[in-house]
Motif scaffolding. Sequence first.
Motif, PDB file in Angstrom:
ATOM      1  N   UNK A   1       7.635  -2.903  10.277  1.00  0.00           N
ATOM      2  CA  UNK A   1       7.172  -2.080   9.158  1.00  0.00           C
ATOM      3  C   UNK A   1       8.036  -2.382   7.924  1.00  0.00           C
ATOM      4  N   UNK A   2       7.585  -1.958   6.716  1.00  0.00           N
ATOM      5  CA  UNK A   2       8.290  -2.368   5.499  1.00  0.00           C
ATOM      6  C   UNK A   2       9.609  -1.640   5.261  1.00  0.00           C
ATOM      7  N   UNK A   3      10.519  -2.338   4.583  1.00  0.00           N
ATOM      8  CA  UNK A   3      11.750  -1.704   4.095  1.00  0.00           C
ATOM      9  C   UNK A   3      11.516  -1.111   2.712  1.00  0.00           C
ATOM     10  N   UNK A   4      10.647  -1.773   1.936  1.00  0.00           N
ATOM     11  CA  UNK A   4      10.389  -1.328   0.560  1.00  0.00           C
ATOM     12  C   UNK A   4       8.901  -1.025   0.421  1.00  0.00           C
ATOM     13  N   UNK A   5       8.597   0.228   0.115  1.00  0.00           N
ATOM     14  CA  UNK A   5       7.210   0.678  -0.030  1.00  0.00           C
ATOM     15  C   UNK A   5       7.215   1.783  -1.080  1.00  0.00           C
ATOM     16  N   UNK A   6       7.167   1.376  -2.342  1.00  0.00           N
ATOM     17  CA  UNK A   6       7.435   2.298  -3.451  1.00  0.00           C
ATOM     18  C   UNK A   6       6.170   3.051  -3.850  1.00  0.00           C
ATOM     19  N   UNK A   7       6.303   4.358  -3.993  1.00  0.00           N
ATOM     20  CA  UNK A   7       5.210   5.182  -4.504  1.00  0.00           C
ATOM     21  C   UNK A   7       5.397   5.417  -5.992  1.00  0.00           C
ATOM     22  N   UNK A   8       4.288   5.499  -6.719  1.00  0.00           N
ATOM     23  CA  UNK A   8       4.380   5.710  -8.169  1.00  0.00           C
ATOM     24  C   UNK A   8       3.631   6.975  -8.563  1.00  0.00           C
ATOM     25  N   UNK A   9       3.875   7.418  -9.790  1.00  0.00           N
ATOM     26  CA  UNK A   9       3.210   8.615 -10.293  1.00  0.00           C
ATOM     27  C   UNK A   9       3.552   9.809  -9.415  1.00  0.00           C
ATOM     28  N   UNK A  10       2.505  10.561  -9.044  1.00  0.00           N
ATOM     29  CA  UNK A  10       2.717  11.757  -8.229  1.00  0.00           C
ATOM     30  C   UNK A  10       3.192  11.406  -6.819  1.00  0.00           C
ATOM     31  N   UNK A  11       3.105  10.146  -6.463  1.00  0.00           N
ATOM     32  CA  UNK A  11       3.484   9.753  -5.111  1.00  0.00           C
ATOM     33  C   UNK A  11       4.911   9.218  -4.995  1.00  0.00           C
ATOM     34  N   UNK A  12       5.716   9.398  -6.046  1.00  0.00           N
ATOM     35  CA  UNK A  12       7.158   9.091  -5.985  1.00  0.00           C
ATOM     36  C   UNK A  12       7.778   9.708  -4.750  1.00  0.00           C
ATOM     37  N   UNK A  13       8.339   8.898  -3.898  1.00  0.00           N
ATOM     38  CA  UNK A  13       9.106   9.442  -2.776  1.00  0.00           C
ATOM     39  C   UNK A  13       8.309  10.248  -1.774  1.00  0.00           C
ATOM     40  N   UNK A  14       6.970  10.224  -1.918  1.00  0.00           N
ATOM     41  CA  UNK A  14       6.126  10.988  -0.999  1.00  0.00           C
ATOM     42  C   UNK A  14       5.653  10.089   0.142  1.00  0.00           C
ATOM     43  N   UNK A  15       5.364  10.714   1.270  1.00  0.00           N
ATOM     44  CA  UNK A  15       4.720  10.004   2.367  1.00  0.00           C
ATOM     45  C   UNK A  15       3.460   9.326   1.855  1.00  0.00           C
ATOM     46  N   UNK A  16       3.168   8.081   2.190  1.00  0.00           N
ATOM     47  CA  UNK A  16       3.882   7.198   3.120  1.00  0.00           C
ATOM     48  C   UNK A  16       4.928   6.311   2.441  1.00  0.00           C
TER      49      UNK A  16
END
Lengths: 568, 138
Positions: free
Chosen positions: A68-83
């Motif tokens: 599975x990934x080490x880096x999977x960045x969320x943007x906007x409202x999904x900053x730091x949110x699952x997944x």
Amino acid sequence: MMSRRDFLQMSMAAASLYGASGFGSWARLAAQDRFDQDKLLEFDTFGNVTLMHITDIHGQLKPLYFREPAINIGVGENHGKVPHITGEDFRMRYGIGGGTPLDYALTYDDFVALAGAYGKVGGLDRVATVLNAIRADRPDALLLDGGDTWHGSLTCLRTAGQDMVNVMNALKPDAMTFHWEFTLGTDRVTELVEGLPFAALGQNIFDAEWDEPAELFKPYEFFERGGVKIAVIGQAFPYMPIANPGWMFPEYSFGIRDAHMQEMVDEVRAQGAELVVCLSHNGFDVDKKMAGIVTGIDVILSGHTHDALPEPVQVGQTHIIASGSNGKFVSRVDLDVRDGRMMGLRHKLIPIFSDLIAPDPEITALIDAQRAPFIDDLTHVVGKTDALLYRRGNFNGSWDDLICEALLEERDAEISLSPGVRWGPSLLPGQDITREDIYAVTAMTYPNAYRTEMTGEFLKIVLEDVGDNLFNPDPYLQQGGDMVRVGGMGFKIDIDEPQGNRISNMTLLSTGEKIDPDRSYVVAGWASVNEGTEGPPIWDVVEAHIGKLGTVSQGAPTPVEFVLPDGN
Amino acid sequence: MTFTRRETLALGLGAAALAAMPGASFASTEEAIAAFTGGAEVGEGGIELTTPEIAENGNTVPVEVSAPGATSIMLLATGNPNPDVGTFNFGPLAGSRSASTRIRLAQSQDVIAIARMEDGSFTRTSAPVKVTIGGCGG
């Protein structure tokens, strides 16, 4: 109510039930947590409806490794949110102990060591055993395939999807939706879909000429299960003609079409649906946004972005289930539906540990029969790897670094580009690299490794365009996938910037010089969506390169400096 | 070079389109609106514009507009060299005041729809449409 920890333990232990117990560390860990099988079975079945979800198999019939990934960045409202959390953050979020089987299944840390301890994952003969065990509990459980099934392996490519159709039919799905299947071309998709003994769904699959629902794909299908009238609405990948070659299926138009989705939900409710399930290939963040716009969907079975989540994510009254990829997981969702509405949900993400789950012998035989005509190719050893080869991650994967290196060397280019796809298994240090392994990360119907010239300015436009498809803060403008992989050139990406300003510091690695917008560079790449792209298939390029190397050693990844969004 | 000339051209055109500065035709968009409304105040609501979030093909983007009670609806593509797409007129016997067409979009931009209502008032809405090179699906 179960605590979260109990809930997770249930998920894990369910897998161990199906296989012979007493295999190595699994049994030891299970014993430490004092799993009790009777208690598990008592908890196992809930309510009156069971859904089984598998998605994004990408042609993988046999057990494999998948990091599975080490880096999977969320943007906007999904900053730091699952997944969009990985590693330690993921373990903390779900209360997963380091070094446990769930840690191995769901995160990337210590992958090589844990792979040694817990072995391979997936294999559709193991999946069959899990499905059969669930069906033993609830014979009328629905099996729903989220698509990206007829794509991604040597045998799938050579048989134009027939191997997957044959094996999946034996698993008896009730419905399916689509993405990469369309890259087989309209004629072949039509031929295969017309022969399916189950529903081919996609409320957003439209006739491109008339902009009305396509005849071949129904928007939804009704099922009667446990006295409950269930509607399953399909949602195909919305951006197929953009992310994949639209010229291969010009008769079709897609899009999210959430207004039409709402119409379909209202229509099935008006026809008496007590439970509405959306079988989706939107990708997780798109599903989250859609769940906040469309009302009346009880469960979204989410695919495309390959996320595996041990718990559902709830948006309003909608529960989103993410079931991973490459045959590594099956989700079981038990639902209590009474008085025309959903009263409760219990969910298990079941990792398919290949060494713990006994293969279903009939399905093993069927899989081997699909492979038999190609077995010499499949098992042909091209080289060996001393490095962990994997693909997942927003910017780099060691498989892609190797592919980019092969393009530079074999196509005599200054810069190479490789698509940011999320499919393709991993290889451990010490493993042979077979022809099958190379196809597992390259097989597709538009594989030509082109060699062309691009100006520095155009290269920046390409990176900005792909960057915006990944990091636009509006999920509806994201296409899934990861950043295009680059060889021979480093760059910096500032994720929070708008399109046009994200990419900077583009540097030609061979000279250390900044990329000149006006100069032309020789660029090699593959998977162009343009019709008529010429060049050898990428698997031949990669095979030639590995053949010369003999043994692949740990290389330096292409330097990509990234600036995280604020607050991430 | 292994791209055919056509593909190279296609790539080049895409690049030019995407590189163009947004807002370049701002003045003519405003002029077109002023010509349609005669400078009257333009409200919001009562008009619905349906466009794809991302164009599958920038050369032919399906657009649908609906405004109950409208006598005419003007469509504008703000990022096109000529933003004026067209105006639909509805007679008093028109059953539904809606229209659908396909438009060409040179780049990512806002599409604007303005309706003239039966009482002579104006209402507007807009929708962004993204035009992308694409090519790297998961």
